[in-house]
Design a protein around this motif. Structure first.
Motif, PDB file in Angstrom:
ATOM      1  N   ALA A  59      11.858  36.063  40.963  1.00 29.38           N
ATOM      2  CA  ALA A  59      11.672  34.742  40.351  1.00 29.38           C
ATOM      3  C   ALA A  59      12.430  33.675  41.144  1.00 29.38           C
ATOM      4  O   ALA A  59      11.939  32.544  41.278  1.00 29.38           O
ATOM      5  CB  ALA A  59      12.139  34.762  38.899  1.00 29.38           C
ATOM      6  N   ALA A  60      13.597  34.015  41.670  1.00 26.68           N
ATOM      7  CA  ALA A  60      14.355  33.051  42.482  1.00 26.68           C
ATOM      8  C   ALA A  60      13.567  32.690  43.741  1.00 26.68           C
ATOM      9  O   ALA A  60      13.525  31.518  44.145  1.00 26.68           O
ATOM     10  CB  ALA A  60      15.722  33.624  42.840  1.00 26.68           C
ATOM     11  N   LYS A  61      12.930  33.684  44.359  1.00 26.81           N
ATOM     12  CA  LYS A  61      12.082  33.397  45.519  1.00 26.81           C
ATOM     13  C   LYS A  61      10.919  32.502  45.119  1.00 26.81           C
ATOM     14  O   LYS A  61      10.570  31.543  45.821  1.00 26.81           O
ATOM     15  CB  LYS A  61      11.542  34.692  46.125  1.00 26.81           C
ATOM     16  N   ALA A  62      10.300  32.814  43.984  1.00 30.43           N
ATOM     17  CA  ALA A  62       9.172  32.016  43.508  1.00 30.43           C
ATOM     18  C   ALA A  62       9.607  30.585  43.203  1.00 30.43           C
ATOM     19  O   ALA A  62       8.871  29.636  43.506  1.00 30.43           O
ATOM     20  CB  ALA A  62       8.556  32.660  42.275  1.00 30.43           C
ATOM     21  N   ARG A  63      10.788  30.415  42.625  1.00 30.94           N
ATOM     22  CA  ARG A  63      11.309  29.065  42.356  1.00 30.94           C
ATOM     23  C   ARG A  63      11.419  28.262  43.645  1.00 30.94           C
ATOM     24  O   ARG A  63      11.079  27.083  43.690  1.00 30.94           O
ATOM     25  CB  ARG A  63      12.681  29.142  41.679  1.00 30.94           C
ATOM     26  N   TYR A  64      11.939  28.908  44.686  1.00 32.60           N
ATOM     27  CA  TYR A  64      12.092  28.221  45.968  1.00 32.60           C
ATOM     28  C   TYR A  64      10.731  27.741  46.477  1.00 32.60           C
ATOM     29  O   TYR A  64      10.563  26.583  46.860  1.00 32.60           O
ATOM     30  CB  TYR A  64      12.769  29.141  46.995  1.00 32.60           C
ATOM     31  N   VAL A  65       9.748  28.646  46.471  1.00 33.16           N
ATOM     32  CA  VAL A  65       8.417  28.290  46.970  1.00 33.16           C
ATOM     33  C   VAL A  65       7.774  27.217  46.085  1.00 33.16           C
ATOM     34  O   VAL A  65       7.143  26.282  46.585  1.00 33.16           O
ATOM     35  CB  VAL A  65       7.515  29.544  47.072  1.00 33.16           C
ATOM     36  N   ALA A  82       3.144  19.214  36.045  1.00 32.95           N
ATOM     37  CA  ALA A  82       3.378  19.790  34.720  1.00 32.95           C
ATOM     38  C   ALA A  82       3.250  21.307  34.756  1.00 32.95           C
ATOM     39  O   ALA A  82       4.012  22.016  34.086  1.00 32.95           O
ATOM     40  CB  ALA A  82       2.394  19.197  33.703  1.00 32.95           C
ATOM     41  N   LEU A  83       2.330  21.813  35.550  1.00 30.03           N
ATOM     42  CA  LEU A  83       2.163  23.260  35.688  1.00 30.03           C
ATOM     43  C   LEU A  83       3.412  23.893  36.316  1.00 30.03           C
ATOM     44  O   LEU A  83       3.903  24.919  35.840  1.00 30.03           O
ATOM     45  CB  LEU A  83       0.925  23.565  36.526  1.00 30.03           C
ATOM     46  N   VAL A  84       3.945  23.267  37.348  1.00 29.23           N
ATOM     47  CA  VAL A  84       5.170  23.773  37.980  1.00 29.23           C
ATOM     48  C   VAL A  84       6.325  23.729  36.981  1.00 29.23           C
ATOM     49  O   VAL A  84       7.094  24.694  36.856  1.00 29.23           O
ATOM     50  CB  VAL A  84       5.501  22.973  39.256  1.00 29.23           C
ATOM     51  N   ALA A  85       6.442  22.636  36.250  1.00 31.94           N
ATOM     52  CA  ALA A  85       7.509  22.527  35.247  1.00 31.94           C
ATOM     53  C   ALA A  85       7.365  23.608  34.179  1.00 31.94           C
ATOM     54  O   ALA A  85       8.361  24.201  33.742  1.00 31.94           O
ATOM     55  CB  ALA A  85       7.500  21.135  34.616  1.00 31.94           C
ATOM     56  N   ALA A  86       6.133  23.886  33.762  1.00 30.52           N
ATOM     57  CA  ALA A  86       5.906  24.932  32.761  1.00 30.52           C
ATOM     58  C   ALA A  86       6.311  26.300  33.307  1.00 30.52           C
ATOM     59  O   ALA A  86       6.886  27.123  32.571  1.00 30.52           O
ATOM     60  CB  ALA A  86       4.434  24.936  32.330  1.00 30.52           C
ATOM     61  N   LEU A  87       6.043  26.553  34.575  1.00 33.99           N
ATOM     62  CA  LEU A  87       6.453  27.822  35.183  1.00 33.99           C
ATOM     63  C   LEU A  87       7.980  27.938  35.226  1.00 33.99           C
ATOM     64  O   LEU A  87       8.540  29.007  34.941  1.00 33.99           O
ATOM     65  CB  LEU A  87       5.877  27.960  36.590  1.00 33.99           C
ATOM     66  N   PHE A  88       8.650  26.846  35.571  1.00 35.54           N
ATOM     67  CA  PHE A  88      10.120  26.870  35.568  1.00 35.54           C
ATOM     68  C   PHE A  88      10.651  27.133  34.162  1.00 35.54           C
ATOM     69  O   PHE A  88      11.616  27.882  33.981  1.00 35.54           O
ATOM     70  CB  PHE A  88      10.695  25.564  36.115  1.00 35.54           C
ATOM     71  N   ASP A  89      10.017  26.534  33.162  1.00 37.20           N
ATOM     72  CA  ASP A  89      10.412  26.794  31.774  1.00 37.20           C
ATOM     73  C   ASP A  89      10.198  28.269  31.415  1.00 37.20           C
ATOM     74  O   ASP A  89      11.046  28.881  30.755  1.00 37.20           O
ATOM     75  CB  ASP A  89       9.625  25.902  30.814  1.00 37.20           C
ATOM     76  N   ASP A  90       9.072  28.828  31.848  1.00 31.56           N
ATOM     77  CA  ASP A  90       8.809  30.252  31.605  1.00 31.56           C
ATOM     78  C   ASP A  90       9.865  31.124  32.260  1.00 31.56           C
ATOM     79  O   ASP A  90      10.371  32.071  31.652  1.00 31.56           O
ATOM     80  CB  ASP A  90       7.425  30.652  32.129  1.00 31.56           C
ATOM     81  N   PHE A  91      10.198  30.827  33.512  1.00 33.00           N
ATOM     82  CA  PHE A  91      11.230  31.606  34.206  1.00 33.00           C
ATOM     83  C   PHE A  91      12.549  31.554  33.436  1.00 33.00           C
ATOM     84  O   PHE A  91      13.210  32.577  33.253  1.00 33.00           O
ATOM     85  CB  PHE A  91      11.462  31.088  35.625  1.00 33.00           C
ATOM     86  N   ALA A  92      12.928  30.373  32.999  1.00 33.04           N
ATOM     87  CA  ALA A  92      14.194  30.212  32.272  1.00 33.04           C
ATOM     88  C   ALA A  92      14.153  30.985  30.945  1.00 33.04           C
ATOM     89  O   ALA A  92      15.102  31.679  30.598  1.00 33.04           O
ATOM     90  CB  ALA A  92      14.480  28.731  32.026  1.00 33.04           C
ATOM     91  N   ARG A  93      13.054  30.852  30.222  1.00 29.28           N
ATOM     92  CA  ARG A  93      12.935  31.527  28.931  1.00 29.28           C
ATOM     93  C   ARG A  93      12.952  33.042  29.102  1.00 29.28           C
ATOM     94  O   ARG A  93      13.675  33.754  28.399  1.00 29.28           O
ATOM     95  CB  ARG A  93      11.652  31.089  28.217  1.00 29.28           C
ATOM     96  N   LEU A  94      12.189  33.559  30.058  1.00 27.00           N
ATOM     97  CA  LEU A  94      12.090  34.993  30.242  1.00 27.00           C
ATOM     98  C   LEU A  94      13.365  35.619  30.842  1.00 27.00           C
ATOM     99  O   LEU A  94      13.602  36.792  30.656  1.00 27.00           O
ATOM    100  CB  LEU A  94      10.876  35.339  31.110  1.00 27.00           C
ATOM    101  N   SER A  95      14.145  34.799  31.528  1.00 26.43           N
ATOM    102  CA  SER A  95      15.386  35.329  32.102  1.00 26.43           C
ATOM    103  C   SER A  95      16.569  35.142  31.162  1.00 26.43           C
ATOM    104  O   SER A  95      17.677  35.538  31.485  1.00 26.43           O
ATOM    105  CB  SER A  95      15.679  34.654  33.440  1.00 26.43           C
ATOM    106  N   GLY A  96      16.318  34.513  30.004  1.00 28.10           N
ATOM    107  CA  GLY A  96      17.397  34.307  29.038  1.00 28.10           C
ATOM    108  C   GLY A  96      18.266  33.103  29.335  1.00 28.10           C
ATOM    109  O   GLY A  96      19.316  32.935  28.751  1.00 28.10           O
ATOM    110  N   GLU A  97      17.837  32.237  30.252  1.00 25.51           N
ATOM    111  CA  GLU A  97      18.617  31.041  30.605  1.00 25.51           C
ATOM    112  C   GLU A  97      18.436  29.928  29.587  1.00 25.51           C
ATOM    113  O   GLU A  97      19.278  29.055  29.491  1.00 25.51           O
ATOM    114  CB  GLU A  97      18.213  30.534  31.983  1.00 25.51           C
ATOM    115  N   GLY A  98      17.303  29.904  28.906  1.00 21.46           N
ATOM    116  CA  GLY A  98      17.028  28.752  28.065  1.00 21.46           C
ATOM    117  C   GLY A  98      16.908  29.026  26.662  1.00 21.46           C
ATOM    118  O   GLY A  98      16.831  29.620  25.793  1.00 21.46           O
TER     119      GLY A  98
END
Length: 98
Positions: A59-65, A82-98
């Motif tokens: 996910a960190a690699k994907a965030r960079y790209v 908005a799609l990129v922002a939604a993906l970042f939100d998904d990453f945060a939620r699924l990793s327990g960051e948010g």
């Protein structure tokens, strides 16, 4: 003879002092930009050669790209932003960051 340097800026006119200041600032910015490019190249080399050992690393690699992609989007492309922002939100939620 003195070992102390002479401050030549004091002997220049105001316009010359401003021009010198601008040249120095530009040189500093160019140097910082070159260093940033070198660090980015090093990071990208590591991202290419070292496989992710976990989903968070992938996910960190994907965030960079995604950040690279988002930076290239036109300002008026709100749908893809908005799609990129939604993906970042998904990453945060699924990793327990948010």
């Amino acid at each position: 003879m003195s070992d102390e340097p002479v401050d030549l800026d004091k002997h220049r006119g105001m316009a010359a002092q401003k021009a010198t200041g601008l040249r120095r600032a530009l040189a500093e910015v160019e140097n910082n930009l070159r260093e940033l490019r070198e660090r980015e190249a090093d990071l990208e080399s590591r991202l290419l050669t070292v496989p992710a050992a976990s989903w968070p690393e992938a996910a960190a690699k994907a965030r960079y790209v995604l950040n690279l992609y988002a930076a290239s989007l036109p300002a008026d492309d709100t749908r893809h932003r908005a799609l990129v922002a939604a993906l970042f939100d998904d990453f945060a939620r699924l990793s327990g960051e948010g």
